[in-house]
Design an enzyme around this catalytic site. Structure first.
Site, PDB file in Angstrom:
ATOM      1  N   ARG A 231      50.263  -2.469  31.359  1.00  0.00           N
ATOM      2  CA  ARG A 231      50.915  -2.225  32.639  1.00  0.00           C
ATOM      3  C   ARG A 231      52.320  -1.666  32.396  1.00  0.00           C
ATOM      4  NH1 ARG A 231      46.701  -2.093  34.574  1.00  0.00           N
ATOM      5  NH2 ARG A 231      45.794  -3.320  36.277  1.00  0.00           N
ATOM      6  N   HIS A 279      47.131   7.273  32.676  1.00  0.00           N
ATOM      7  CA  HIS A 279      46.364   6.052  32.944  1.00  0.00           C
ATOM      8  C   HIS A 279      44.864   6.289  32.785  1.00  0.00           C
ATOM      9  CE1 HIS A 279      46.784   1.946  35.159  1.00  0.00           C
ATOM     10  NE2 HIS A 279      45.775   1.923  34.295  1.00  0.00           N
TER      11      HIS A 279
END
Length: 316
Positions: A231, A279
């Site tokens: 994250r 991502h």
């Protein structure tokens, strides 16, 4: 009575999720709800189970009778931060759902790039300069996996199978053959010290926000490399940039960011030591996820225990 399942994901994914879930659970009633809708529907039919990915808080006002909520992704930080989420309802996370293999391959690619000095060669290429340097031998490199849960364990074993020296860190000790195990806050400094490559695979919790900060990153070996595929909030961006600019760290491979999409003006885009990917290291695999959810819903309907239930008392 048929179990009723409501799927709350983005509009572009609703149809494919609904079709797959209905096919896997023909005995259920499956309905959909756009997760981005910002107002509650007072006429929504209450469901038994919810399959969600980052739903708007208004969703839970519609669903007062849920038996369980399935989070359709690896991270539950968005739900954990939502005051409207009913903590009395079991939250069940996906356990891998096919993500571990691709994430391990991504991490291995970054480690091999470091070992073979590809970033250094790219800079020499830009200068049109022929300057051979020997690759690092795998058994001379220390690679650390920060967070050896279901995904981190696969990452660590994949890398150790290639001959690298691998350390693993978790909140509680995980003994895995070939991997040196570190556990708890007291052992974090020893885990980090001297690492050539640090791979972050931690869940995002109140305790792990900002864990990739100066006091920890500067323990890595001189010229070390950071890989973040967990994250963006784990990383203190200014600390990383300072250590790169000072030459303490040689580079970073970043797949996750505090703000996504990464703003065009962000310095990460142009920093010569940083590789940015959008991502893509761990994408939820639809069919595997549906099989997992269907199996667990059938188990719950038979009053059988299931794995993957979030334990809020342990900081999830």
């Amino acid at each position: 009575m048929k179990p009723r399942i409501v799927i709350a994901v983005g509009a572009n994914a609703l149809v494919k999720w609904a079709e797959r879930v209905q096919a896997a659970l023909p005995e259920a009633d499956v309905v959909t709800r756009d997760s981005e809708r910002t107002t509650a529907d007072p006429h929504a039919t209450p469901a038994d189970y919810a399959l969600v990915w980052r739903p708007h808080p208004s969703f839970f006002a519609e669903q007062p009778r849920l038996k369980a909520v399935f989070n359709l992704g690896a991270g539950i930080d968005a739900l954990a931060a939502m005051a409207e989420f009913p903590r009395s309802v079991p939250l069940i996370r996906l356990e891998d759902a096919g993500m571990a293999g691709p994430m391990a391959q991504y991490a291995l690619a970054a480690v091999l790039r470091y070992a073979y000095r590809f970033d250094e060669h790219a800079r020499r290429q830009a200068e049109r300069r022929w300057a051979p340097r020997r690759p690092h031998a795998p058994n001379q490199l220390e690679v650390g996996v920060l967070g050896t849960g279901a995904i981190g364990n696969v990452i660590a074993t994949t890398i150790v199978d290639q001959g690298f020296r691998v350390r693993g860190y978790a909140r509680t000790r995980r003994d895995v053959p070939g991997i040196r195990s570190y556990a708890g806050a007291a052992e974090l400094p020893a885990f980090l010290t001297g690492l050539h490559v640090l791979i972050n695979a931690l869940p995002l919790t109140a305790d792990t926000v900002g864990i990739l900060r100066r006091e920890h990153l500067e323990r890595l070996a001189d010229g070390g490399h950071l890989v973040n595929l967990a994250r963006g909030a784990h990383l203190v961006e200014d600390d990383l940039l300072a250590l790169l600019d000072a030459g303490k760290l040689a580079g970073a491979t970043l797949d996750v960011f505090a703000q996504e999409p990464l703003p065009p003006e962000h310095r990460f885009w142009t920093h010569p030591g940083i590789t940015v990917t959008p991502h893509v290291s761990g994408v939820t695999l639809l069919d595997e996820s549906v099989r997992q959810v269907a199996h667990k819903i059938r188990s719950l309907e038979r009053d059988e225990p299931v794995s993957g239930v979030v334990d809020w008392t342990r900081g999830y």
